[in-house]
Design an enzyme around this catalytic site. Structure first.
Site, mmCIF file in Angstrom:
data_model
loop_
_atom_site.group_PDB
_atom_site.id
_atom_site.type_symbol
_atom_site.label_atom_id
_atom_site.label_comp_id
_atom_site.label_asym_id
_atom_site.label_seq_id
_atom_site.Cartn_x
_atom_site.Cartn_y
_atom_site.Cartn_z
ATOM 1 N N PRO A 153 -64.396 -48.962 45.709
ATOM 2 C CA PRO A 153 -64.603 -49.879 46.843
ATOM 3 C C PRO A 153 -66.018 -50.408 46.984
ATOM 4 C CG PRO A 153 -64.651 -47.630 47.635
ATOM 5 C CD PRO A 153 -64.324 -47.550 46.155
ATOM 6 N N SER A 212 -69.182 -48.363 46.883
ATOM 7 C CA SER A 212 -70.277 -47.502 47.352
ATOM 8 C C SER A 212 -71.287 -47.195 46.253
ATOM 9 C CB SER A 212 -69.726 -46.210 47.946
ATOM 10 O OG SER A 212 -68.966 -45.489 46.999
ATOM 11 N N TRP A 213 -70.821 -47.022 45.022
ATOM 12 C CA TRP A 213 -71.770 -46.764 43.930
ATOM 13 C C TRP A 213 -72.633 -47.994 43.673
ATOM 14 C CZ3 TRP A 213 -71.139 -43.192 39.195
ATOM 15 C CH2 TRP A 213 -70.927 -41.882 39.638
ATOM 16 N N ASP A 222 -64.352 -54.775 38.066
ATOM 17 C CA ASP A 222 -63.158 -54.127 38.597
ATOM 18 C C ASP A 222 -61.958 -55.052 38.459
ATOM 19 O OD1 ASP A 222 -62.991 -51.432 40.532
ATOM 20 O OD2 ASP A 222 -61.242 -52.744 40.618
ATOM 21 N N ASP A 252 -59.832 -56.447 33.625
ATOM 22 C CA ASP A 252 -59.605 -55.141 33.008
ATOM 23 C C ASP A 252 -60.661 -54.921 31.930
ATOM 24 O OD1 ASP A 252 -58.614 -52.965 31.479
ATOM 25 O OD2 ASP A 252 -56.563 -53.421 32.077
ATOM 26 N N ASP A 274 -67.361 -44.409 38.295
ATOM 27 C CA ASP A 274 -66.748 -43.440 39.208
ATOM 28 C C ASP A 274 -65.228 -43.607 39.201
ATOM 29 O OD1 ASP A 274 -67.100 -41.324 41.122
ATOM 30 O OD2 ASP A 274 -66.575 -42.741 42.711
ATOM 31 N N LYS A 303 -67.279 -40.269 35.548
ATOM 32 C CA LYS A 303 -66.455 -39.244 36.187
ATOM 33 C C LYS A 303 -65.243 -38.928 35.322
ATOM 34 C CE LYS A 303 -64.174 -40.147 40.132
ATOM 35 N NZ LYS A 303 -64.058 -40.322 41.608
#
EC number: 2.1.1.-
Length: 218
Positions: free
Chosen positions: A59, A61-62, A80, A96, A133, A173
């Protein structure tokens, strides 16, 4: 009296609530921001004036944290598949990352950042840090969730190896499982320093962790 499982659940919930509430106070889009803050505080892979690619930035935040770290002279590009509004100062690319067309868009964005007034080609390895992430929505099947996270790591690594400059950094991650060692060995073949870390902002019961890869080899 509380049993050990009840106390563990209560502590985990309290920790989750703390970071969620703090994210609202600090105007971050999600509690994940504090994971990147902690990672960067320890390893210093994002600095002022850096160029950063945030793979799977929704969303956002990173990307918010990265933009604060690089400052006005630094650049953050978020990629994204979801068409969400980017944080202020972040350049979005929608698509993608497994699609070559998305990488072409990314290359063009980097070219314009460095040489906005020319059509001359540039070396695409101009990025200081690639961060990710990303994680698939959990299926509840550990083997499946682990396999899906390994696929996402591989896709993010492809972006990193395409655009990272020498000595650049890659943060990714993943969902812990049997293939961790294989991926870690692959990462060690491309980076001088590779370590696994689980930030305090991650839930204790979560199987997520992060590969911190520094100093990309030439």
């Amino acid at each position: 009296m509380f049993g050990s499982k009840t106390l563990f659940s209560w502590a985990a919930k309290r920790s989750k609530d703390f970071y969620r509430k703090k994210s609202k106070i600090d105007n971050f889009r999600s509690r994940a921001a504090y994971k990147l803050i902690e990672l960067n505080s320890k390893y210093r892979f994002i600095n002022k004036e850096d160029v950063v690619i945030d793979v799977g930035f929704a969303p956002g935040s990173w990307s918010q944290v990265a933009k604060k770290l690089v400052g006005n002279k630094g650049k953050v590009i978020g990629i994204d598949i979801q068409h969400i509004a980017p944080p202020e100062g972040v350049l979005p690319i929608y698509g993608d990352i497994r699609d070559p067309n998305t990488l072409t868009k990314l290359f063009e964005a980097l070219r314009l950042l460095h040489e906005p007034n020319t059509n001359d080609s540039i070396d695409c390895r101009v990025v200081d840090a690639v961060i990710s992430d990303m994680l698939h929505k959990a299926t509840g099947i550990r083997i499946r969730d682990h396999a899906l996270s390994m696929e996402l790591c591989a896709s993010a690594l492809h972006v990193a190896l395409t655009f990272l400059k020498s000595n650049g950094s890659f943060i990714c991650k993943f969902y812990m499982g049997d293939e961790d060692a294989d991926l870690q060995n692959l990462l060690k073949s491309h980076f001088r320093f590779v370590q696994v870390m689980k930030p305090k902002a991650s839930l204790k019961e979560s199987r997520e962790a992060y590969f911190v890869c520094l100093e990309r080899k030439p």
